[in-house]
Design a protein around this motif. Structure first.
Motif, mmCIF file in Angstrom:
data_model
loop_
_atom_site.group_PDB
_atom_site.id
_atom_site.type_symbol
_atom_site.label_atom_id
_atom_site.label_comp_id
_atom_site.label_asym_id
_atom_site.label_seq_id
_atom_site.Cartn_x
_atom_site.Cartn_y
_atom_site.Cartn_z
ATOM 1 N N THR A 18 0.844 -1.188 0.000
ATOM 2 C CA THR A 18 0.000 0.000 0.000
ATOM 3 C C THR A 18 0.881 1.241 0.000
ATOM 4 O OG1 THR A 18 -1.712 -1.185 1.230
ATOM 5 C CG2 THR A 18 -1.839 1.212 1.220
ATOM 6 N N GLY A 19 0.507 2.224 -0.821
ATOM 7 C CA GLY A 19 1.286 3.447 -0.913
ATOM 8 C C GLY A 19 0.490 4.570 -1.522
ATOM 9 N N GLU A 20 1.193 5.567 -2.052
ATOM 10 C CA GLU A 20 0.530 6.735 -2.614
ATOM 11 C C GLU A 20 -0.324 6.391 -3.836
ATOM 12 O OE1 GLU A 20 3.898 9.147 -3.414
ATOM 13 O OE2 GLU A 20 4.670 7.869 -5.018
ATOM 14 N N PHE A 21 -0.081 5.228 -4.426
ATOM 15 C CA PHE A 21 -0.793 4.791 -5.627
ATOM 16 C C PHE A 21 -2.057 4.000 -5.309
ATOM 17 C CE2 PHE A 21 2.439 1.763 -4.345
ATOM 18 C CZ PHE A 21 1.716 0.594 -4.213
ATOM 19 N N GLY A 22 -2.259 3.635 -4.051
ATOM 20 C CA GLY A 22 -3.349 2.746 -3.689
ATOM 21 C C GLY A 22 -2.785 1.454 -3.108
ATOM 22 N N THR A 23 -3.332 0.308 -3.547
ATOM 23 C CA THR A 23 -2.914 -0.989 -3.001
ATOM 24 C C THR A 23 -2.717 -2.000 -4.120
ATOM 25 O OG1 THR A 23 -4.064 -0.621 -0.906
ATOM 26 C CG2 THR A 23 -3.551 -2.893 -1.467
ATOM 27 N N LEU A 24 -1.593 -2.722 -4.054
ATOM 28 C CA LEU A 24 -1.274 -3.775 -5.009
ATOM 29 C C LEU A 24 -1.060 -5.073 -4.241
ATOM 30 C CD1 LEU A 24 1.098 -3.752 -8.046
ATOM 31 C CD2 LEU A 24 1.549 -5.388 -6.206
ATOM 32 N N VAL A 25 -1.636 -6.156 -4.748
ATOM 33 C CA VAL A 25 -1.387 -7.500 -4.218
ATOM 34 C C VAL A 25 -0.707 -8.303 -5.309
ATOM 35 C CG1 VAL A 25 -2.469 -9.667 -3.492
ATOM 36 C CG2 VAL A 25 -3.269 -7.497 -2.546
ATOM 37 N N CYS A 26 0.296 -9.076 -4.934
ATOM 38 C CA CYS A 26 0.954 -9.937 -5.920
ATOM 39 C C CYS A 26 0.846 -11.396 -5.510
ATOM 40 C CB CYS A 26 2.416 -9.540 -6.119
ATOM 41 S SG CYS A 26 3.464 -9.771 -4.670
ATOM 42 N N ASP A 27 0.729 -12.248 -6.497
ATOM 43 C CA ASP A 27 0.819 -13.707 -6.379
ATOM 44 C C ASP A 27 -0.005 -14.272 -5.220
ATOM 45 O OD1 ASP A 27 2.555 -13.199 -8.405
ATOM 46 O OD2 ASP A 27 4.131 -14.497 -7.667
ATOM 47 N N PRO A 28 -1.329 -14.138 -5.303
ATOM 48 C CA PRO A 28 -2.151 -14.517 -4.143
ATOM 49 C C PRO A 28 -2.422 -16.013 -4.009
ATOM 50 C CG PRO A 28 -3.544 -13.638 -5.880
ATOM 51 C CD PRO A 28 -2.133 -13.508 -6.365
ATOM 52 N N TRP A 29 -1.529 -16.712 -3.322
ATOM 53 C CA TRP A 29 -1.859 -18.003 -2.702
ATOM 54 C C TRP A 29 -2.054 -17.673 -1.228
ATOM 55 C CZ3 TRP A 29 2.105 -22.330 -1.243
ATOM 56 C CH2 TRP A 29 1.408 -23.441 -0.726
ATOM 57 N N MET A 30 -3.254 -17.220 -0.890
ATOM 58 C CA MET A 30 -3.511 -16.655 0.434
ATOM 59 C C MET A 30 -4.415 -17.546 1.265
ATOM 60 S SD MET A 30 -6.047 -13.637 -0.823
ATOM 61 C CE MET A 30 -7.684 -14.016 -1.480
ATOM 62 N N LEU A 31 -4.833 -18.693 0.720
ATOM 63 C CA LEU A 31 -5.704 -19.620 1.419
ATOM 64 C C LEU A 31 -4.905 -20.820 1.915
ATOM 65 C CD1 LEU A 31 -8.706 -19.697 -1.089
ATOM 66 C CD2 LEU A 31 -8.387 -18.195 0.882
ATOM 67 N N ASN A 32 -5.388 -21.431 2.972
ATOM 68 C CA ASN A 32 -4.742 -22.641 3.478
ATOM 69 C C ASN A 32 -5.268 -23.852 2.731
ATOM 70 O OD1 ASN A 32 -2.978 -21.579 5.509
ATOM 71 N ND2 ASN A 32 -4.814 -21.019 6.650
ATOM 72 N N HIS A 33 -5.009 -23.857 1.445
ATOM 73 C CA HIS A 33 -5.337 -24.971 0.566
ATOM 74 C C HIS A 33 -4.038 -25.457 -0.068
ATOM 75 C CE1 HIS A 33 -9.532 -22.972 -0.048
ATOM 76 N NE2 HIS A 33 -9.470 -23.664 1.066
ATOM 77 N N PRO A 34 -3.885 -26.758 -0.250
ATOM 78 C CA PRO A 34 -2.611 -27.279 -0.763
ATOM 79 C C PRO A 34 -2.487 -27.125 -2.276
ATOM 80 C CG PRO A 34 -4.127 -29.075 -0.359
ATOM 81 C CD PRO A 34 -4.819 -27.827 0.120
ATOM 82 N N VAL A 35 -1.240 -27.146 -2.750
ATOM 83 C CA VAL A 35 -0.931 -27.095 -4.178
ATOM 84 C C VAL A 35 -0.085 -28.320 -4.523
ATOM 85 C CG1 VAL A 35 -1.096 -24.580 -4.287
ATOM 86 C CG2 VAL A 35 1.103 -25.648 -3.750
ATOM 87 N N PHE A 36 0.447 -28.337 -5.749
ATOM 88 C CA PHE A 36 1.275 -29.446 -6.223
ATOM 89 C C PHE A 36 0.542 -30.772 -6.033
ATOM 90 C CE2 PHE A 36 5.249 -26.736 -5.162
ATOM 91 C CZ PHE A 36 4.984 -25.937 -6.269
ATOM 92 N N ASN A 37 -0.564 -30.870 -6.753
ATOM 93 C CA ASN A 37 -1.436 -32.056 -6.690
ATOM 94 C C ASN A 37 -1.969 -32.302 -5.288
ATOM 95 O OD1 ASN A 37 -1.696 -32.661 -9.341
ATOM 96 N ND2 ASN A 37 -0.088 -34.200 -9.395
ATOM 97 N N MET A 38 -2.346 -31.195 -4.640
ATOM 98 C CA MET A 38 -2.997 -31.239 -3.329
ATOM 99 C C MET A 38 -2.146 -31.924 -2.271
ATOM 100 S SD MET A 38 -6.978 -31.952 -4.235
ATOM 101 C CE MET A 38 -7.698 -31.300 -5.743
ATOM 102 N N SER A 39 -0.842 -31.929 -2.454
ATOM 103 C CA SER A 39 0.041 -32.600 -1.498
ATOM 104 C C SER A 39 0.770 -31.626 -0.594
ATOM 105 C CB SER A 39 1.073 -33.449 -2.250
ATOM 106 O OG SER A 39 1.997 -32.616 -2.943
#
Length: 483
Positions: A18-39
């Motif tokens: 967050t800054g003078e430009f507003g708010t930027l989010v990058c690369d949102p893996w923000m949930l507690n869900h698994p990746v890489f074939n659910m492993s």
């Protein structure tokens, strides 16, 4: 009045800036869900509620389509009119380069802007953001990307998974002689030895002897010389009993990075900031540690604690995968391999390698994946010739792949590898190639429906809830936070 820059670490590679430009989010893996074939889960777990992450977001920047950065269930939380910035990959324009935009538009996002390498985009009309492409010498990393934000009080460099070479570091240092804070990939994870068919004793011996390379971290320290450095995007763990050994066999801990700084850069080390989920940093106030400290000396016990919270979801995922139909599995596999061999894109085969897929269970069979510059790519049944590597796959896992519940392209994370010959770089090239091309050109996530000529029985599209398991539609954030 000018607004100070504030960076909140959400989890893995997800930052809320967050800054003078507003708010930027990058690369949102923000949930507690698994990746890489659910492993593969994240540790420490995410503790910032997703509704809070997406509040008042003006921009999304997605560096690449690996699902720990391009996580479809997480993306589903964002407003469809958010401004999305994507790398154009104009320096390596292939069909895969369009996959992130195709998936996002399928989900209903439409304010999408693609940036060319080193192009400047003005956030909020006045704050420069520069897209940093992959290093020219890293052929297999062409999809990765980073960015620089030139805020009035801070130059922030986010290299993400975008590993460097010396020419890239020189270019960054020449353009930004002062980098106030740099986010770089931490130690990450490896397949060896945890994904190999070995006894525990053999695996522990191999893990003890494994050399942890930090060439990329050293290049950043030697050439870019940031004032502060934040290692991130390496916070993985495994919660299922079948994979729990990977917590000590496949990953390192932040202490290895700290030890390297103390040992090799004692007189010139930048400030090391180890951020945990929900922590913030700003130029004026520094590091605000909002997360309880992690006991890295006993981190396996901490992972077990997270596993106790996530246990019902782990069980739900296991049941979902094991319920895939196994009837006529070999015949259905032959049909699938015929289609894949016919329609696969054969870009960039400049290597020679042979892998065998060995399915084990009540129904056992195998076939070979063969690639060389002369003949391209082939899938061969009834081939008993020597191979470079064998991937042993349980019947339930392979049935889930054939049924489209998990991805063939990420088989290595849920199989057991056996390597009868010494490792050579061409084997690694084949693995990277298969990850990009073996199924289709969409991001490697179970929420992508395979379809078209390769899978005519399935609808093409994106379903953000496919393969997602909520327990009472919420997880115990207070427990995970340690409150």
């Amino acid at each position: 009045m000018a607004r100070d820059l504030v960076v909140q670490f959400i989890s893995h590679a997800c930052l809320k800036i967050t800054g003078e430009f507003g708010t930027l989010v990058c690369d949102p893996w923000m949930l507690n869900h698994p990746v890489f074939n659910m492993s593969t889960w994240k540790f420490p777990a995410a503790v910032v509620p997703p509704e809070e992450v997406v509040r008042e977001v003006d921009y999304l920047f997605i560096t690449h389509t690996h699902e720990d950065h391009f996580h479809i269930p997480s993306l589903d939380y964002f407003s469809r009119d958010v401004n999305i910035l994507l790398p154009s990959y104009s320096n390596n324009a292939r069909l895969r380069a369009h996959s992130s935009e195709r998936a996002l538009r399928e989900m209903g996002f439409y304010n999408i802007r693609r940036l060319d390498p080193w192009q400047t985009f003005l956030l909020g009309g006045n704050t420069p953001l520069v897209y940093v492409p992959s290093a020219d010498t890293r052929w297999h990393d062409w999809e990765n990307a980073g960015f620089v934000i030139e805020h009035h009080d801070c130059v922030l460099l986010n290299m993400n998974d975008n590993l460097t070479d010396v020419p890239m570091c020189r270019r960054i240092a020449a353009r930004w002689p002062r980098v106030d804070i740099a986010f770089i990939q931490s130690l990450g994870v490896t397949m060896f030895p945890g994904c190999f068919r070995m006894s525990e004793a053999e695996m522990r011996a191999a893990a003890a002897e494994r050399q942890v390379g930090m060439a990329d971290q050293r290049r950043m320290l030697d050439w870019v010389k940031p004032k502060r450095i934040v290692p991130f995007a390496g916070d993985f763990c495994w919660l299922d009993d079948a994979h729990f050994h990977k917590n000590w066999a496949n990953r390192g801990t932040p202490r290895l990075f700290e030890d390297m700084l103390a040992r090799e850069y004692a007189d010139r080390a930048p400030e090391l900031i180890t951020m945990s989920p929900s922590d913030t940093w700003s130029p004026g106030t520094g590091h605000d540690k909002r997360h309880p400290p992690i006991d890295w000396g006993n981190y396996l016990d901490e992972i077990r604690r997270v596993g106790a919270v996530m246990g019902p979801r782990v069980e739900a995922i296991r049941a979902y995968l094991h319920s895939a139909p196994r009837r006529d599995l070999e015949a259905r596999t032959r049909t699938l391999t015929e289609r894949v061999e016919r329609y696969i894109v054969r870009d960039s085969i400049d290597f020679r390698a042979r892998f065998r897929i060995s399915v084990e269970g009540e129904t056992s069979f195998s076939f070979c994946l063969v690639a060389n510059p002369d003949d391209g790519f082939r899938i061969v049944w009834g081939d008993d010739d020597p191979v470079d590597q064998i991937l042993h796959v349980s019947e339930p896992v392979w049935a889930a792949i054939v049924d489209g519940r998990i991805r063939w392209s990420l088989l290595q994370w849920v199989a057991e590898a056996e390597q009868p010959v010494p490792y050579r770089p061409e084997m690694g090239r084949f693995f990277f190639w298969l990850e990009y091309y073996v199924e289709d050109l969409n991001p490697p996530a179970p929420q992508i429906h395979l379809g078209g000529k390769m899978h005519p029985d399935r609808q093409i599209g994106v379903d953000p809830r496919k393969g997602v398991f909520e327990i009472d539609n919420e997880w115990d954030l207070a427990w995970l936070k340690g409150d």
